[in-house]
Design an enzyme around this catalytic site. Structure first.
Site, short mmCIF file in Angstrom:
data_model
loop_
_atom_site.label_atom_id
_atom_site.label_comp_id
_atom_site.label_asym_id
_atom_site.label_seq_id
_atom_site.Cartn_x
_atom_site.Cartn_y
_atom_site.Cartn_z
N HIS A 52 1.01 -1.18 0.02
CA HIS A 52 0.00 -0.10 -0.09
C HIS A 52 0.86 1.32 -0.11
O HIS A 52 1.90 1.28 0.24
CB HIS A 52 -0.97 -0.04 1.03
N GLU A 54 1.51 3.69 2.27
CA GLU A 54 2.27 3.74 3.41
C GLU A 54 3.57 3.13 3.28
O GLU A 54 4.48 3.56 3.68
CB GLU A 54 1.59 3.46 4.50
N CYS A 89 -0.85 -1.93 7.54
CA CYS A 89 0.10 -0.59 7.44
C CYS A 89 0.06 -0.17 8.67
O CYS A 89 1.29 0.46 9.03
CB CYS A 89 -0.51 0.16 6.41
N ALA A 156 -22.01 13.86 -25.35
CA ALA A 156 -21.25 15.15 -26.11
C ALA A 156 -22.53 15.87 -26.59
O ALA A 156 -23.55 15.40 -26.90
CB ALA A 156 -20.42 14.80 -27.17
N TRP A 172 -19.79 14.37 -36.25
CA TRP A 172 -19.09 14.29 -34.69
C TRP A 172 -19.68 15.67 -33.92
O TRP A 172 -19.31 16.75 -34.53
CB TRP A 172 -17.74 14.21 -34.62
N ARG A 186 -12.43 5.94 -20.80
CA ARG A 186 -12.87 4.45 -21.09
C ARG A 186 -11.75 3.59 -20.25
O ARG A 186 -11.88 2.51 -19.81
CB ARG A 186 -13.02 4.07 -22.22
N THR A 198 -28.80 2.38 -28.46
CA THR A 198 -27.57 2.64 -28.86
C THR A 198 -26.73 1.56 -29.89
O THR A 198 -26.16 1.74 -30.82
CB THR A 198 -26.60 2.95 -27.70
N ASP A 202 -26.07 2.66 -33.58
CA ASP A 202 -24.65 3.09 -33.81
C ASP A 202 -23.72 1.74 -34.01
O ASP A 202 -22.49 1.94 -34.40
CB ASP A 202 -24.12 3.79 -32.72
N LEU A 306 -31.82 5.57 -21.33
CA LEU A 306 -31.17 4.78 -20.11
C LEU A 306 -30.80 5.84 -19.14
O LEU A 306 -30.81 5.35 -17.95
CB LEU A 306 -30.12 3.84 -20.84
#
Length: 376
Positions: A52, A54, A89, A156, A172, A186, A198, A202, A306
């Protein structure tokens, strides 16, 4: 003299370096400062199952030729106090002779309780309110306390709020730099989710592309109650390469066994979910994804239907919008959210703006529902 908040912000910046590599563990950063206010060691949690933050900070301190005895340690999350993949830790901190620990947030998981152990060892424990450190651990704390992943919705839009023309053309809306930012986003997710609408319109891949660092093997999830995703969709055809799940009405899955088998033969996981008012129980879906796939962060890239359902169910924890300097001016253009139908402005979902930046002329804005901004 550099103060506690500055040191904690520094620790938070370090912790962010572990994004995509440490989940489902928390992102944690740590800074060690001597009695003169000099930074003598720093570290962050780098990889799931490895030491970790620490421990890395103590190792860094010693590599620099410093003794951590008598120092102050700044940690973005309460140190662990149990033996799991790594030793606790707290014991390493006590053994090192640290005299003060400044901590940004308690750990609600079974591994927590470290502050109490440090206090028993007569180490001074101070808590500090640091928004940057809180945001760093929000997704982890959220998953522990709600049993659901941290849900981010992204879209967008044009300046007048359209995500596509009236006939569905969206390429776009945003510029190339914004689209590249989405691919990087992503690459840090456990799951990317979309709706079957979608997929039908698409035929997306929903994978990160043209990114130098892909931190996670993400899973793609399609919300498709009636199981109408085409067998030849790109997502299905690539399911052996990229983990893919279709969330289906449990009664539909039970009554369409041959079709379910076809998808499973192509590597798709069919996930039966309880139907709810003609749709799926989205809360159950989120909890199931968290339990089955240890999902900490989930990105939604979907149409307004959605998105509206997730907002109505209070399952959205963060929104990221990319607003392009374009105006369609068409009342029938497609918007990012549908189905809420508030009766007045007072009934609208209230958001708080977290931050903005310009990306090649587009404006990226990050929001959180007001119920999620207590640490901002």
């Amino acid at each position: 003299m550099i103060g506690d908040l500055d040191m904690m912000n520094r620790a938070a910046r370090l912790g962010a370096r572990g994004i995509g590599r440490v989940e489902p563990n928390p992102l944690v950063g740590c800074v060690i400062v001597n009695s003169d206010g000099e930074v003598i060691g720093q570290g962050w949690h780098r990889q799931f199952g490895q030491p970790h933050a620490e421990i890395h900070a103590l190792e860094d301190c010693r590599k620099r030729g410093h003794n951590p005895r008598g120092s102050t340690m700044y940690i973005t999350l309460e140190p662990c106090n149990h033996t799991g993949k790594t030793p606790p830790c707290t014991e390493a901190i006590i053994e090192a002779g640290v005299v003060r620990c400044v901590i940004a947030r308690p750990d609600p998981s079974p591994a927590g309780g470290g502050a109490k152990r440090l206090g028993e060892a007569r180490i001074v424990v101070d808590w500090i309110d640091c928004p940057r450190a809180a945001r760093l651990t929000d997704s982890f704390v959220h998953r522990i306390t709600t049993k659901r992943p941290w849900v981010i919705v992204k879209w967008a839009q044009t300046l007048d709020g359209a995500i596509a023309t009236r006939d569905g053309k969206s390429r776009w809306v945003s510029n190339a730099s914004s689209r590249a930012a989405v691919h990087r986003l992503r690459a840090r997710m456990d799951i990317v989710m979309t709706g079957v609408g979608t997929v039908l319109s698409d035929d997306p891949m929903l994978t990160p592309r043209n990114t130098r660092r892909i931190s996670r093997q993400l899973r793609r999830v399609i919300v498709d109650p009636s199981l109408i995703t085409p067998i030849e969709a790109q997502i299905v055809r690539t399911a052996h390469d990229v983990p893919t799940t279709i969330a289906v009405d449990a009664t539909v899955a039970a009554s369409h066994a041959p079709l379910v088998e076809q998808f499973e033969d192509r590597g798709v996981e069919i996930l039966p979910i309880t139907p709810l008012m003609g749709d799926l129980d989205l809360t159950e879906l989120m909890e199931t994804l968290s339990e089955l796939h240890h999902a900490t962060r989930l990105l939604v890239e979907a149409g307004g239907g959605l998105v509206g359902k997730l907002l109505r169910a209070q399952l959205v924890d963060e929104l990221i919008t990319y607003t392009a300097p374009k105006v369609l001016g068409d009342a029938e253009s497609i918007g990012p959210v549908r189905g809420l139908n508030p009766k007045s402005m007072d009934a609208a979902i209230a958001l708080q703006l977290i931050r903005t930046r310009s990306i090649g002329g587009d404006i990226e804005a990050i929001y959180r529902p007001m119920r999620e901004v207590e640490h901002v």
